[in-house]
Design a protein around this motif. Structure first.
Motif, PDB file in Angstrom:
ATOM      1  N   ASN A   1       0.565  -1.045   0.243  1.00  0.00           N
ATOM      2  CA  ASN A   1       0.245  -0.027   0.106  1.00  0.00           C
ATOM      3  C   ASN A   1       0.988   1.360  -0.143  1.00  0.00           C
ATOM      4  O   ASN A   1       0.728   2.593  -0.971  1.00  0.00           O
ATOM      5  CB  ASN A   1      -1.339   0.034   1.709  1.00  0.00           C
ATOM      6  CG  ASN A   1      -1.708  -1.076   1.052  1.00  0.00           C
ATOM      7  OD1 ASN A   1      -2.634  -1.175   0.057  1.00  0.00           O
ATOM      8  ND2 ASN A   1      -2.881  -1.272   2.003  1.00  0.00           N
TER       9      ASN A   1
ATOM     10  N   TYR B   1       2.224   1.643  -2.863  1.00  0.00           N
ATOM     11  CA  TYR B   1       1.297   2.190  -4.734  1.00  0.00           C
ATOM     12  C   TYR B   1       0.692   3.322  -4.010  1.00  0.00           C
ATOM     13  O   TYR B   1       1.057   4.438  -5.699  1.00  0.00           O
ATOM     14  CB  TYR B   1      -0.167   1.197  -4.373  1.00  0.00           C
ATOM     15  CG  TYR B   1      -1.002   1.900  -4.896  1.00  0.00           C
ATOM     16  CD1 TYR B   1      -1.653   0.735  -6.646  1.00  0.00           C
ATOM     17  CD2 TYR B   1      -1.999   2.777  -4.239  1.00  0.00           C
ATOM     18  CE1 TYR B   1      -2.477   1.402  -6.800  1.00  0.00           C
ATOM     19  CE2 TYR B   1      -2.827   3.035  -5.159  1.00  0.00           C
ATOM     20  CZ  TYR B   1      -3.877   2.284  -6.737  1.00  0.00           C
ATOM     21  OH  TYR B   1      -4.424   3.014  -7.813  1.00  0.00           O
ATOM     22  N   ASP B   2       0.552   4.332  -2.696  1.00  0.00           N
ATOM     23  CA  ASP B   2       0.347   5.618  -2.658  1.00  0.00           C
ATOM     24  C   ASP B   2       1.372   6.447  -3.280  1.00  0.00           C
ATOM     25  O   ASP B   2       1.124   7.515  -3.556  1.00  0.00           O
ATOM     26  CB  ASP B   2       0.253   5.746  -1.814  1.00  0.00           C
ATOM     27  CG  ASP B   2      -1.536   4.767  -0.776  1.00  0.00           C
ATOM     28  OD1 ASP B   2      -2.145   4.604  -1.859  1.00  0.00           O
ATOM     29  OD2 ASP B   2      -1.579   4.332   0.820  1.00  0.00           O
TER      30      ASP B   2
ATOM     31  N   LYS C   1       1.503   6.581  -7.005  1.00  0.00           N
ATOM     32  CA  LYS C   1       0.634   7.400  -7.397  1.00  0.00           C
ATOM     33  C   LYS C   1       0.796   8.238  -6.963  1.00  0.00           C
ATOM     34  O   LYS C   1       0.096   9.589  -8.206  1.00  0.00           O
ATOM     35  CB  LYS C   1      -0.656   6.681  -6.208  1.00  0.00           C
ATOM     36  CG  LYS C   1      -2.202   7.580  -7.103  1.00  0.00           C
ATOM     37  CD  LYS C   1      -3.144   7.198  -6.102  1.00  0.00           C
ATOM     38  CE  LYS C   1      -4.734   8.309  -6.816  1.00  0.00           C
ATOM     39  NZ  LYS C   1      -4.177   9.502  -6.212  1.00  0.00           N
ATOM     40  N   LEU C   2       1.546   9.450  -6.428  1.00  0.00           N
ATOM     41  CA  LEU C   2       1.223  11.178  -5.551  1.00  0.00           C
ATOM     42  C   LEU C   2       2.320  11.234  -7.315  1.00  0.00           C
ATOM     43  O   LEU C   2       2.021  11.788  -7.381  1.00  0.00           O
ATOM     44  CB  LEU C   2       2.409  10.723  -4.180  1.00  0.00           C
ATOM     45  CG  LEU C   2       2.672  12.104  -4.120  1.00  0.00           C
ATOM     46  CD1 LEU C   2       1.743  13.373  -4.230  1.00  0.00           C
ATOM     47  CD2 LEU C   2       3.107  12.003  -2.474  1.00  0.00           C
TER      48      LEU C   2
ATOM     49  N   SER D   1       2.646  10.533 -10.044  1.00  0.00           N
ATOM     50  CA  SER D   1       2.673  10.029 -11.101  1.00  0.00           C
ATOM     51  C   SER D   1       1.734  11.454 -10.921  1.00  0.00           C
ATOM     52  O   SER D   1       1.574  11.872 -12.220  1.00  0.00           O
ATOM     53  CB  SER D   1       1.994   9.192 -11.172  1.00  0.00           C
ATOM     54  OG  SER D   1       2.555   7.483 -11.878  1.00  0.00           O
ATOM     55  N   GLU D   2       0.821  11.365 -10.245  1.00  0.00           N
ATOM     56  CA  GLU D   2      -0.036  12.358 -10.145  1.00  0.00           C
ATOM     57  C   GLU D   2       0.248  13.934 -10.424  1.00  0.00           C
ATOM     58  O   GLU D   2      -0.099  14.728 -11.126  1.00  0.00           O
ATOM     59  CB  GLU D   2      -0.831  12.863  -8.349  1.00  0.00           C
ATOM     60  CG  GLU D   2      -1.447  11.713  -8.196  1.00  0.00           C
ATOM     61  CD  GLU D   2      -2.933  11.762  -6.962  1.00  0.00           C
ATOM     62  OE1 GLU D   2      -1.293  12.502  -6.046  1.00  0.00           O
ATOM     63  OE2 GLU D   2      -3.381  11.272  -6.718  1.00  0.00           O
TER      64      GLU D   2
ATOM     65  N   LYS E   1      -2.741   9.704   5.338  1.00  0.00           N
ATOM     66  CA  LYS E   1      -2.202   9.840   3.820  1.00  0.00           C
ATOM     67  C   LYS E   1      -1.198  10.114   3.443  1.00  0.00           C
ATOM     68  O   LYS E   1      -0.587  11.074   4.193  1.00  0.00           O
ATOM     69  CB  LYS E   1      -2.873  10.838   2.907  1.00  0.00           C
ATOM     70  CG  LYS E   1      -3.129  10.599   1.663  1.00  0.00           C
ATOM     71  CD  LYS E   1      -3.871  11.900   1.324  1.00  0.00           C
ATOM     72  CE  LYS E   1      -3.977  12.067  -0.294  1.00  0.00           C
ATOM     73  NZ  LYS E   1      -4.455  13.112  -0.902  1.00  0.00           N
TER      74      LYS E   1
ATOM     75  N   ASP F   1       1.913  16.384  -2.476  1.00  0.00           N
ATOM     76  CA  ASP F   1       0.995  16.386  -2.762  1.00  0.00           C
ATOM     77  C   ASP F   1      -0.201  18.262  -2.787  1.00  0.00           C
ATOM     78  O   ASP F   1       0.507  18.902  -1.767  1.00  0.00           O
ATOM     79  CB  ASP F   1      -0.511  15.807  -1.388  1.00  0.00           C
ATOM     80  CG  ASP F   1      -1.186  15.388  -2.124  1.00  0.00           C
ATOM     81  OD1 ASP F   1      -1.813  16.784  -2.560  1.00  0.00           O
ATOM     82  OD2 ASP F   1      -2.195  14.366  -2.276  1.00  0.00           O
TER      83      ASP F   1
END
Length: 148
Positions: free
Chosen positions: A16, A19-20, A23-24, A26-27, A57, A82
């Motif tokens: 997890n 993955y997070d 994802k961050l 890529s965002e 998070k 983020d």
């Protein structure tokens, strides 16, 4: 509230967490910056992964390398906060944590980074100085910067 900082090797990241983190990255680096590039470059397995969590998070992240992997010196890369939390200035906390972690884990004080040009002043605030002319990396202006 402050961030809860963690530093882990690739093998110690949970599924997890990995993955997070991806994802961050890529965002921000792919979607926000509208830049198609291969983020997963084979270096994640060689890095220490520093991340800050807020309310469970992952909202801040960088990867750290010992000397000889990305540059002759130790290095910090994939520095990201983020977008929803940038107003809290956690990027500065992230850089302080990253510099301290390199000293602690690698016993290194010289750090080299490939910085996006628009962040030059940000990195100068953390003791980095420009050591190269501007160059394009994935069509984004970058400069090399070093901290002694």
């Amino acid at each position: 509230m402050e961030l809860q900082w963690n530093i882990k090797s690739f093998e110690d990241l949970s599924t997890n967490q990995l993955y997070d983190i991806l994802k961050l990255r890529s965002e921000i680096f792919v979607v926000e910056q509208n830049c198609v590039y291969l983020d997963i470059d084979g270096k994640d397995k060689l890095a220490l992964h520093l991340f800050g969590e807020f309310e469970g998070k992952i909202v801040a992240y960088s990867r750290l390398f010992k000397a000889g992997i990305s540059f002759d010196n130790a290095s910090i890369g994939r520095v990201v906060v983020d977008a929803n939390y940038r107003d809290r200035k956690w990027g500065h906390d992230l850089m302080r944590e990253a510099i301290s972690a390199i000293k602690l884990h690698f016993a290194e004080s010289q750090i080299t980074i490939g910085a996006q040009l628009y962040l030059k002043k940000f990195y100068e605030n953390h003791g980095f100085i420009q050591t190269s002319e501007m160059y394009l990396e994935d069509d984004i202006p970058h400069i090399e910067m070093k901290r002694e």
